[in-house]
Design a protein around this motif. Structure first.
Motif, PDB file in Angstrom:
ATOM      1  N   ASN A 264       0.831  -1.211   0.000  1.00  0.00           N
ATOM      2  CA  ASN A 264       0.000   0.000   0.000  1.00  0.00           C
ATOM      3  C   ASN A 264       0.859   1.251   0.000  1.00  0.00           C
ATOM      4  O   ASN A 264       0.576   2.218  -0.708  1.00  0.00           O
ATOM      5  CB  ASN A 264      -0.936   0.011   1.211  1.00  0.00           C
ATOM      6  CG  ASN A 264      -2.082  -0.963   1.040  1.00  0.00           C
ATOM      7  OD1 ASN A 264      -2.393  -1.368  -0.069  1.00  0.00           O
ATOM      8  ND2 ASN A 264      -2.691  -1.352   2.148  1.00  0.00           N
ATOM      9  N   ASN A 268       1.429   3.679  -3.172  1.00  0.00           N
ATOM     10  CA  ASN A 268       1.140   5.119  -3.130  1.00  0.00           C
ATOM     11  C   ASN A 268       2.327   5.926  -3.657  1.00  0.00           C
ATOM     12  O   ASN A 268       2.152   6.880  -4.402  1.00  0.00           O
ATOM     13  CB  ASN A 268       0.879   5.567  -1.694  1.00  0.00           C
ATOM     14  CG  ASN A 268      -0.521   5.217  -1.219  1.00  0.00           C
ATOM     15  OD1 ASN A 268      -1.381   4.887  -2.014  1.00  0.00           O
ATOM     16  ND2 ASN A 268      -0.727   5.289   0.079  1.00  0.00           N
ATOM     17  N   LYS A 271       2.162   5.705  -7.229  1.00  0.00           N
ATOM     18  CA  LYS A 271       0.960   6.342  -7.761  1.00  0.00           C
ATOM     19  C   LYS A 271       1.061   7.870  -7.704  1.00  0.00           C
ATOM     20  O   LYS A 271       0.640   8.560  -8.621  1.00  0.00           O
ATOM     21  CB  LYS A 271      -0.239   5.859  -6.936  1.00  0.00           C
ATOM     22  CG  LYS A 271      -1.578   6.368  -7.395  1.00  0.00           C
ATOM     23  CD  LYS A 271      -2.710   5.435  -6.980  1.00  0.00           C
ATOM     24  CE  LYS A 271      -3.245   5.693  -5.596  1.00  0.00           C
ATOM     25  NZ  LYS A 271      -4.479   4.972  -5.305  1.00  0.00           N
ATOM     26  N   GLY A 329      -6.346   2.541   1.589  1.00  0.00           N
ATOM     27  CA  GLY A 329      -5.065   1.838   1.691  1.00  0.00           C
ATOM     28  C   GLY A 329      -4.315   2.119   2.991  1.00  0.00           C
ATOM     29  O   GLY A 329      -3.920   1.194   3.704  1.00  0.00           O
TER      30      GLY A 329
HETATM   31 MG   LIG Z   1      -3.286   4.120  -1.658  1.00  0.00          MG
END
Ligand SMILES: [Mg+2]
Ligand SMILES: Nc1ncnc2c1ncn2[C@@H]1O[C@H](COP(=O)(O)OP(=O)(O)OP(=O)(O)O)[C@@H](O)[C@H]1O
Length: 381
Positions: A264, A268, A271, A329
């Motif tokens: 997670n 991130n 992302k 998340g």
């Molecule tokens: Mg996330």
């Protein structure tokens, strides 16, 4: 009508008990007194006070033992220790062990009234916090029930009907109609995935995670997490570099959920970073802890958002966000990490990038077979 606050005073000096009774009798309190620790603990059990004053120096069981027993009876009871000037050091020790405050002898009536009011305020706050936490838990359970019964089941049925309908009509549909059917199916698939993520976040049973705890290798957790995020990173041309200390301690945990937690955070980092940037993962021993840091030079998190990012369904208010997420998340990650006795912290600046740090208690003197990991970054540095 609000219920009267209950106060218990435990002291072996009768004069102290009498004067406390006298001073506090003007307030709207229900007061009991006990002349020694054993009677005091007994009364704490039966009377269930909001605030207890405990003399630290008493014959028989000591004030410290009384404090411990009160903690066992009800940790939300606010305790205040009464102490002579010579024992201020012990009062500090008592506060380190959970006492709320201390009242040095001799005290004036105003000092006693003030500390009593503060103790009661504290007790109200503790009870309110507990009630809020319970309410939040209930909301979580209700939400899970709504999501699974009211949303998931009908949507699964729609998905099923759509699937059979498009099969039945397959040779009658124009190419454009076929294409629109596929788009509907993809959208419903996304919604099902979202509901699945929500349910996972809401219903993850921390207690059952603990049943599977075993010595777990940090390098293995990191390499599995990197493996899982890598396809996304490669698509964005983001290099994930790892530097793991050779003799890093294992931790007591559940490998699967630990990998999920790291995925997670690394996910991130990928992302919320621009294409072509780097993500660095380091893992080191720190005394009796293991620390994993995940650093990115992505969009960063504003100080307005930072306090909330570990809350359920929270996503940044920033319009700089590259990709939108569902905001579960990190909430799930925090619960997993805390179930392992660890904690997670973050430092971030908008536009500069973010660094997440995970700390776990280490399993010292328990070497386990470590599998090889890509240590490219460490070898470079
Ligand atoms: Mg996330
Ligand atoms: N490394 C990061 N850089 C910048 N912002 C971040 C980073 N990590 C988290 N955030 C911010 O914190 C929010 C919460 O993160 P979280 O992982 O809980 O949810 P999400 O990524 O939005 O969705 P998902 O549930 O799919 O993970 C994100 O929406 C994002 O705004």
């Amino acid at each position: 009508m609000e219920k009267r606050c209950k106060i218990l005073i435990i002291d072996d000096e009768e004069i102290v008990l009498d004067s406390c009774l006298q001073i506090l009798s003007g307030g709207d309190y229900e007061i009991r007194t006990a002349g020694n620790g054993i009677l005091g603990v007994d009364l704490a059990e039966k009377f269930r006070p909001d605030v207890i004053f405990v003399d630290l120096k008493m014959p028989g069981i000591s004030g410290f033992e009384v404090l411990e027993k009160i903690q066992e009876i009800d940790p939300t009871i606010v305790t205040i220790v009464i102490t002579g000037f010579a024992t201020i050091g012990s009062a500090v020790e008592a506060m380190q062990k959970g006492a709320f405050d201390f009242l040095p002898k001799p005290f004036t009536p105003d000092e006693l009234r003030l500390i009593t009011r503060r103790g009661i305020e504290k007790r109200k706050l503790v009870l309110e916090t507990l009630a809020l936490r319970r309410e939040k838990e209930l909301l979580r359970e209700h939400f899970a029930a709504i999501v699974s019964h009211e949303l998931k089941s009908p949507l699964a049925a729609v998905q099923q009907y759509l699937y059979s309908l498009s099969n039945e009509l397959s040779d009658q549909l124009t190419e454009d109609q076929q294409h629109r059917f596929e788009r509907i199916q993809t959208r419903i698939g996304d919604l099902m995935q979202l509901i699945h993520t929500w349910l996972r976040a809401i219903t993850v049973d921390i207690e059952s995670i603990k049943e599977n705890f075993a010595p777990t290798s940090i390098p293995v957790v990191i390499s599995k997490a990197v493996e899982s995020v890598d396809p996304h990173a490669i698509r964005k041309d983001i290099a994930i570099r790892t530097a793991v200390q050779d003799d890093i301690f294992p931790v007591l945990g559940d490998e699967g959920t630990l990998v999920e937690a790291v995925v997670n955070i690394v996910g991130n980092a990928v992302k919320y970073s621009p294409a072509g940037s780097h993500v660095e993962i380091t893992a080191k021993n720190f005394d009796d802890e293991v620390a994993i840091t995940i650093e990115d030079d992505g969009i960063g998190i504003s100080s307005d958002d930072l306090p909330f990012i570990f809350e359920d369904f929270y996503t940044s208010r920033s319009d700089k966000q590259i990709e939108k997420g569902s905001g579960v998340g990190l909430a799930l990650t925090k619960r997993i990490i805390e179930a392992h006795g660890g904690n997670v912290s973050v430092e971030s600046e908008l536009g500069e990038g973010s660094t997440f740090e995970l700390r776990f208690p280490a399993l010292i003197n328990q070497p386990i077979e470590l599998s090889p990991i890509n240590n490219e970054f460490m070898n470079k540095t």
